[in-house]
Design a protein around this motif. Structure first.
Motif, PDB file in Angstrom:
ATOM      1  N   THR A  75      10.342   0.136  -0.057  1.00  0.00           N
ATOM      2  CA  THR A  75       9.195  -0.737   0.193  1.00  0.00           C
ATOM      3  C   THR A  75       9.148  -1.876  -0.803  1.00  0.00           C
ATOM      4  N   ARG A  76       9.495  -1.606  -2.075  1.00  0.00           N
ATOM      5  CA  ARG A  76       9.480  -2.675  -3.069  1.00  0.00           C
ATOM      6  C   ARG A  76      10.519  -3.739  -2.740  1.00  0.00           C
ATOM      7  N   LYS A  77      11.678  -3.327  -2.265  1.00  0.00           N
ATOM      8  CA  LYS A  77      12.702  -4.295  -1.919  1.00  0.00           C
ATOM      9  C   LYS A  77      12.249  -5.188  -0.791  1.00  0.00           C
ATOM     10  N   ALA A  78      11.607  -4.603   0.224  1.00  0.00           N
ATOM     11  CA  ALA A  78      11.120  -5.407   1.351  1.00  0.00           C
ATOM     12  C   ALA A  78      10.017  -6.356   0.911  1.00  0.00           C
ATOM     13  N   VAL A  79       9.111  -5.889   0.055  1.00  0.00           N
ATOM     14  CA  VAL A  79       8.020  -6.749  -0.420  1.00  0.00           C
ATOM     15  C   VAL A  79       8.568  -7.879  -1.266  1.00  0.00           C
ATOM     16  N   ALA A  80       9.531  -7.580  -2.136  1.00  0.00           N
ATOM     17  CA  ALA A  80      10.108  -8.630  -2.983  1.00  0.00           C
ATOM     18  C   ALA A  80      10.829  -9.677  -2.157  1.00  0.00           C
ATOM     19  N   THR A  81      11.478  -9.251  -1.078  1.00  0.00           N
ATOM     20  CA  THR A  81      12.192 -10.200  -0.221  1.00  0.00           C
ATOM     21  C   THR A  81      11.245 -11.143   0.488  1.00  0.00           C
ATOM     22  N   GLU A  82      10.105 -10.626   0.948  1.00  0.00           N
ATOM     23  CA  GLU A  82       9.161 -11.444   1.722  1.00  0.00           C
ATOM     24  C   GLU A  82       8.214 -12.235   0.821  1.00  0.00           C
ATOM     25  N   GLN A 114      13.188  23.361  -6.975  1.00  0.00           N
ATOM     26  CA  GLN A 114      14.001  22.601  -6.031  1.00  0.00           C
ATOM     27  C   GLN A 114      13.137  21.696  -5.157  1.00  0.00           C
ATOM     28  N   ALA A 115      11.976  22.178  -4.753  1.00  0.00           N
ATOM     29  CA  ALA A 115      11.087  21.356  -3.931  1.00  0.00           C
ATOM     30  C   ALA A 115      10.577  20.141  -4.708  1.00  0.00           C
ATOM     31  N   ILE A 116      10.306  20.321  -6.006  1.00  0.00           N
ATOM     32  CA  ILE A 116       9.835  19.205  -6.823  1.00  0.00           C
ATOM     33  C   ILE A 116      10.932  18.146  -6.948  1.00  0.00           C
ATOM     34  N   VAL A 117      12.189  18.608  -7.167  1.00  0.00           N
ATOM     35  CA  VAL A 117      13.309  17.660  -7.267  1.00  0.00           C
ATOM     36  C   VAL A 117      13.475  16.888  -5.965  1.00  0.00           C
ATOM     37  N   THR A 118      13.376  17.599  -4.840  1.00  0.00           N
ATOM     38  CA  THR A 118      13.503  16.932  -3.539  1.00  0.00           C
ATOM     39  C   THR A 118      12.387  15.919  -3.329  1.00  0.00           C
ATOM     40  N   LEU A 119      11.168  16.320  -3.672  1.00  0.00           N
ATOM     41  CA  LEU A 119      10.032  15.419  -3.503  1.00  0.00           C
ATOM     42  C   LEU A 119      10.167  14.185  -4.390  1.00  0.00           C
ATOM     43  N   GLU A 120      10.661  14.361  -5.612  1.00  0.00           N
ATOM     44  CA  GLU A 120      10.879  13.217  -6.489  1.00  0.00           C
ATOM     45  C   GLU A 120      11.885  12.247  -5.880  1.00  0.00           C
ATOM     46  N   GLY A 121      12.971  12.786  -5.337  1.00  0.00           N
ATOM     47  CA  GLY A 121      13.964  11.914  -4.715  1.00  0.00           C
ATOM     48  C   GLY A 121      13.415  11.150  -3.538  1.00  0.00           C
ATOM     49  N   GLU A 122      12.612  11.797  -2.696  1.00  0.00           N
ATOM     50  CA  GLU A 122      12.029  11.123  -1.543  1.00  0.00           C
ATOM     51  C   GLU A 122      11.063  10.029  -1.973  1.00  0.00           C
ATOM     52  N   ILE A 123      10.273  10.291  -3.004  1.00  0.00           N
ATOM     53  CA  ILE A 123       9.332   9.274  -3.487  1.00  0.00           C
ATOM     54  C   ILE A 123      10.083   8.094  -4.082  1.00  0.00           C
ATOM     55  N   ASP A 124      11.172   8.361  -4.811  1.00  0.00           N
ATOM     56  CA  ASP A 124      11.970   7.270  -5.370  1.00  0.00           C
ATOM     57  C   ASP A 124      12.534   6.385  -4.264  1.00  0.00           C
ATOM     58  N   VAL A 125      13.066   7.011  -3.218  1.00  0.00           N
ATOM     59  CA  VAL A 125      13.618   6.234  -2.111  1.00  0.00           C
ATOM     60  C   VAL A 125      12.526   5.415  -1.434  1.00  0.00           C
ATOM     61  N   LEU A 126      11.358   6.001  -1.235  1.00  0.00           N
ATOM     62  CA  LEU A 126      10.255   5.290  -0.582  1.00  0.00           C
ATOM     63  C   LEU A 126       9.801   4.096  -1.409  1.00  0.00           C
ATOM     64  N   LEU A 134       0.827  -1.197   0.000  1.00  0.00           N
ATOM     65  CA  LEU A 134       0.000   0.000   0.000  1.00  0.00           C
ATOM     66  C   LEU A 134       0.869   1.258   0.000  1.00  0.00           C
ATOM     67  N   VAL A 135       1.918   1.251   0.815  1.00  0.00           N
ATOM     68  CA  VAL A 135       2.819   2.408   0.852  1.00  0.00           C
ATOM     69  C   VAL A 135       3.477   2.624  -0.502  1.00  0.00           C
ATOM     70  N   ALA A 136       3.951   1.532  -1.110  1.00  0.00           N
ATOM     71  CA  ALA A 136       4.608   1.655  -2.415  1.00  0.00           C
ATOM     72  C   ALA A 136       3.630   2.103  -3.492  1.00  0.00           C
ATOM     73  N   ARG A 196       1.577   6.336  -7.113  1.00  0.00           N
ATOM     74  CA  ARG A 196       0.516   7.216  -7.593  1.00  0.00           C
ATOM     75  C   ARG A 196       0.899   8.684  -7.448  1.00  0.00           C
ATOM     76  N   LEU A 197       1.665   8.994  -6.435  1.00  0.00           N
ATOM     77  CA  LEU A 197       2.121  10.375  -6.275  1.00  0.00           C
ATOM     78  C   LEU A 197       3.073  10.789  -7.390  1.00  0.00           C
ATOM     79  N   ARG A 198       3.810   9.841  -7.934  1.00  0.00           N
ATOM     80  CA  ARG A 198       4.792  10.174  -8.957  1.00  0.00           C
ATOM     81  C   ARG A 198       4.121  10.699 -10.225  1.00  0.00           C
ATOM     82  N   THR A 199       2.921  10.206 -10.558  1.00  0.00           N
ATOM     83  CA  THR A 199       2.251  10.630 -11.784  1.00  0.00           C
ATOM     84  C   THR A 199       1.867  12.113 -11.741  1.00  0.00           C
ATOM     85  N   PRO A 200       1.110  12.576 -10.746  1.00  0.00           N
ATOM     86  CA  PRO A 200       0.823  14.026 -10.723  1.00  0.00           C
ATOM     87  C   PRO A 200       2.080  14.856 -10.491  1.00  0.00           C
ATOM     88  N   LEU A 201       3.083  14.290  -9.856  1.00  0.00           N
ATOM     89  CA  LEU A 201       4.319  15.036  -9.650  1.00  0.00           C
ATOM     90  C   LEU A 201       5.018  15.287 -10.976  1.00  0.00           C
TER      91      LEU A 201
END
Length: 467
Positions: free
Chosen positions: A277-284, A261-273, A213-215, A220-225
């Motif tokens: 989460t995808r790595k943890a889901v793939a592992t489990e 600058q805020a958009i670039v920062t937000l993009e980076g945070e969303i990428d990390v998130l 759900l988090v991922a 979904r946030l990445r599209t409007p961003l």
């Protein structure tokens, strides 16, 4: 049960009988009665009781008689008052009758009490029976020994099962959600083991759903961003180092810079998130599958609307039939958004693009072509964290990571439309890869590997490095 019955027979005999002959005769009667009372303790089936009666002896006069049991013979020597007395006292009775002695043994079965009657003739009271007494004592000792062994084994299994549950609970408490127990031991402990396994499985599913759900929300946030970023880039320049500006103009340009600058920062945070989460889901959850055509059609619903706003000609080919790929759906959607988003980011408005899906030679190919200026340095564009425009380099890096997850690769070539052609190769789970012509899809991947070892292939492009 057998131990209690044996003790109940032996103690009254040893106390009440005075002489050895009478003692041996009554002991023999107790043995024959024990065969029937033991059968009654297991089952009230008349056939079972009948076989026990027949096994007690060959003399019909001395065979046990069962009173108070449906289907059993009740023709005996004891009167009703004597039987009621045995039921009321709830213990073995010896009653003198004409011609000998009766032994009465009550057996409680639910709300009813059956009475086993054994007749001992007067002649048998004076005969020797020492060997029978010794046999009865041996049976009692054997029953006691067997009971000790059985209880010891049951206790050992219960202890081991309890220790297993404790170890598993401690492991889950330490974060190991893959631990399970082998249900064993008594029924209650086995049920506890099954309940523990169900609890652990539901806990894993709940945590996986939460991370999914988090991922998904992050994706979904990445599209409007992306739309917000394109709109921000369409604003005027934010450069304040050249020229003279009024205070109001300086504030406006600084505001535009802060937005970007805020958009670039937000993009980076969303990428990390998303990546975390995808790595943890793939592992489990392990490997996942998706339909490439469905993902392409779904993402093009959004990008087609944005292309219409920017007057970009576009088309999708080869996405009509189901084409499976060994990657999670959300991962592939993120990779497509990253590559298509780069077309909108690095080509002028009105530039055409095309998304094509094909399947052959053991691979699934997703090709994104555009009519822009192309990419000047393909190797650098595929290298994570580098960009000619100061971006994070996560665009093509996401696509490359998804392709590698599916045992494939990402390559950049000259597009038929004149610009860049980004090709994602994913292993086809329904086909076996085979060696084909160097001009095929596998040949393209092999050429890319050779070029990377030899310094890489260069196209004379004008398009900046993809982010």
């Amino acid at each position: 049960m057998g131990v209690l019955l044996a003790l109940a027979f032996l103690v009254p005999l040893g106390v009440s009988l005075g002489d050895r002959a009478r003692e041996e005769a009554i002991a023999d009667a107790a043995r024959r009665s024990a065969l029937v009372t033991g059968a009654l303790a297991v089952s009230t089936d008349p056939e079972v009781v009948r076989r026990a009666v027949e096994a007690s002896g060959d003399d019909p006069d001395t065979r046990p008689v069962v009173h108070g049991l449906d289907g059993a013979s009740t023709v005996g020597r004891a009167d009703a008052a004597t039987l009621d007395r045995a039921r009321a006292e709830g213990r073995s009775l010896l009653v003198d009758v004409d011609g000998g002695v009766l032994r009465l043994d009550p057996v409680v079965r639910g709300d009813r009490t059956a009475v086993v009657e054994v007749f001992v003739p007067a002649g048998a009271l004076s005969e020797g029976g020492g060997s029978r007494w010794l046999l009865l004592a041996g049976v009692a000792v054997a029953l006691v020994g067997a009971a000790v062994v059985v209880v010891d084994r049951i206790a050992a299994r219960a202890v081991e099962a309890t220790r297993g549950l404790v170890r598993a609970a401690l492991a889950v408490g330490d974060g190991d959600l893959g631990v399970r127990v082998e249900p064993s031991g008594p029924r209650e402990l086995a049920e506890a083991g099954y309940a523990f396994n169900r609890m652990a499985e539901r806990f894993v599913a709940a945590r996986t759903d939460e991370r999914e759900l988090v991922a998904d929300l992050s994706h979904r946030l990445r599209t409007p961003l992306t739309v917000l970023r394109l709109d921000a880039e369409a604003l005027e320049s934010d450069d304040t180092s050249v020229g003279s500006f009024s205070e109001a103009e300086l504030d406006r340009r600084r505001g535009i810079r802060r937005i970007r600058q805020a958009i670039v920062t937000l993009e980076g945070e969303i990428d990390v998130l998303i990546k975390t989460t995808r790595k943890a889901v793939a592992t489990e959850a392990g490997p996942a599958m998706c339909d490439v055509s469905e993902v392409v059609r779904d993402r093009m619903v959004f990008w087609a609307a944005l292309a219409g706003d920017q007057n970009r000609p576009h088309r999708v080919t080869g996405a009509q039939l189901r084409i499976p790929a060994p990657v999670p759906r959300a991962e592939l959607a993120a990779a497509l958004d990253a590559v298509i988003g780069n077309v909108f980011r690095y080509t002028p408005q009105g530039t055409a693009f095309e998304v094509a899906v094909s399947r052959r030679d053991g691979y699934v190919a997703i090709r994104i072509d555009d009519a822009g200026p192309g990419i000047a340095n393909p190797d650098r564009a595929l290298r994570r964290g580098t960009s000619d425009q100061g971006s994070t380099g996560l665009g093509l890096d996401i696509a490359k990571r998804v392709a590698l997850q599916a045992n494939g690769s990402v390559s950049i070539d000259r597009a038929r439309l004149g610009g860049a052609s980004v090709v994602m190769l994913l292993a086809d789970p329904e086909a076996t890869p085979r060696q084909v012509s160097r001009f095929g899809l596998v040949g393209r991947m092999a050429r890319e590997a050779r070029e990377q070892k030899g310094g890489g292939r260069r196209w004379p492009r004008q398009r900046p490095t993809d982010g």
